[in-house]
Design a protein around this motif. Structure first.
Motif, PDB file in Angstrom:
ATOM      1  N   VAL A  62       0.811  -1.217   0.000  1.00  0.00           N
ATOM      2  CA  VAL A  62       0.000   0.000   0.000  1.00  0.00           C
ATOM      3  C   VAL A  62       0.842   1.263   0.000  1.00  0.00           C
ATOM      4  CG1 VAL A  62      -1.633   1.342   1.382  1.00  0.00           C
ATOM      5  CG2 VAL A  62      -2.025  -1.096   1.001  1.00  0.00           C
ATOM      6  N   HIS A  66       0.707   4.146  -2.895  1.00  0.00           N
ATOM      7  CA  HIS A  66       0.163   5.455  -2.557  1.00  0.00           C
ATOM      8  C   HIS A  66       1.135   6.564  -2.945  1.00  0.00           C
ATOM      9  CE1 HIS A  66      -0.088   8.922   0.239  1.00  0.00           C
ATOM     10  NE2 HIS A  66      -1.360   8.883  -0.125  1.00  0.00           N
ATOM     11  N   ILE A 198      -6.314  -1.245  -4.113  1.00  0.00           N
ATOM     12  CA  ILE A 198      -5.004  -1.167  -3.460  1.00  0.00           C
ATOM     13  C   ILE A 198      -4.252   0.062  -3.955  1.00  0.00           C
ATOM     14  CG2 ILE A 198      -2.858  -2.405  -3.014  1.00  0.00           C
ATOM     15  CD1 ILE A 198      -4.364  -4.989  -3.788  1.00  0.00           C
ATOM     16  N   GLY A 201      -5.196   3.190  -2.345  1.00  0.00           N
ATOM     17  CA  GLY A 201      -4.932   3.246  -0.915  1.00  0.00           C
ATOM     18  C   GLY A 201      -6.172   3.167  -0.041  1.00  0.00           C
ATOM     19  N   TRP A 204      -6.369  -2.769   1.961  1.00  0.00           N
ATOM     20  CA  TRP A 204      -5.178  -3.583   2.044  1.00  0.00           C
ATOM     21  C   TRP A 204      -5.298  -4.733   1.041  1.00  0.00           C
ATOM     22  CZ3 TRP A 204      -1.935  -1.055   5.114  1.00  0.00           C
ATOM     23  CH2 TRP A 204      -2.441  -0.329   6.195  1.00  0.00           C
TER      24      TRP A 204
END
Length: 267
Positions: A62, A66, A198, A201, A204
């Motif tokens: 993650v 992100h 994913i 973000g 999970w």
């Protein structure tokens, strides 16, 4: 003593073959539901116990994604668009439309099966997220937003159920090439929707996997329940849909004469 005629023997053989197909389908669906439910239970136990390797894997996916999304606006926009296209509402509308179409064709049990997949999938995912209430990934500069618990992913559950159900409806009427294309398209759609959750973000990776396992549990469980409720009705409806959607010319070529009605009705 009555000796069965050739026609009666053929009919008996066909009935026995149909029962054999029904048993195999029932066992496969039951196996799918039980295996997915067991794996989902194991995954949930690992999530709830905050098992170190799983937690590290989740964070390891993650955080870098992100950071990449935050620095690449075009990528983020494409992921959000794909997530919207494959959203839970879209998936349920598609499956609901398929159920209405099946109902109009007279395949009432198959229509109920499609509608039940959508409704049970939604109810299971919503109830699980509320009960487990797993926190979603949190970032001060988040690029995506979602509410509610994280596990399992509703997008992943809905897309997997819808794509698998639509593939099951297409499968009997497609040739080898058509089945390969349909299977690939369904798999890519499910993977793409899961990836967006994913990449943005908001979930999970284990949430997405949990969504897929929940979908397998629903797909197998609903099919088993419908098959036990109306044994053989799903196969009869599949034949009815095939008959009513096949071009008339193909019917004539296959039978050697103009068709006079469809397959036998349920009794």
């Amino acid at each position: 003593m009555h000796h069965p005629t050739a026609t009666e023997r053929v009919a008996a053989d066909r009935a026995a073959a149909l029962r054999d197909v029904q048993r195999r389908n029932l066992l496969r669906c039951a196996g799918l539901a039980l295996c997915c439910a067991a794996l989902l239970g194991v995954l949930l136990a690992l999530v709830e116990s905050r098992w170190g390797p799983l937690a590290r894997l989740d964070r390891g996916w993650v955080r870098p994604l992100h950071d990449y999304a935050r620095e690449h606006a075009a990528w983020t926009a494409s992921m959000q668009t794909l997530a919207d296209l494959g959203g839970t509402v879209t998936m349920r509308v598609l499956l609901g439309a398929a159920a209405v179409w099946l109902w109009c064709l007279g395949a009432r049990t198959l229509a109920f099966w499609a509608a039940a997949q959508a409704l049970v999938g939604w109810a299971l995912a919503a109830a699980a997220r509320a009960a487990i209430d797993r926190p979603r990934p949190h970032f001060a500069d988040a690029v995506g937003h979602a509410s509610g618990g994280a596990f399992p992913s509703g997008h992943a559950t809905a897309s997997a159920i819808t794509c698998a159900a639509l593939l099951a409806l297409v499968w009997p009427r497609a040739d080898r090439v058509g089945r390969a294309v349909a299977s690939s398209a369904a798999a890519l759609a499910v993977l793409a929707v899961g990836w967006t959750r994913i990449a943005l973000g908001v979930h999970w990776p284990s949430d997405v996997v949990g969504g897929w396992l929940a979908a397998g549990t629903v797909l197998g469980g609903v099919t088993v329940a419908v098959e036990l409720w109306r044994p053989g009705a799903l196969l009869r409806d599949a034949r009815r849909v095939d008959w009513r959607t096949r071009p008339r010319v193909q019917r004539v070529l296959a039978t050697g004469a103009a068709p006079r009605g469809g397959p036998d009705k349920d009794t």
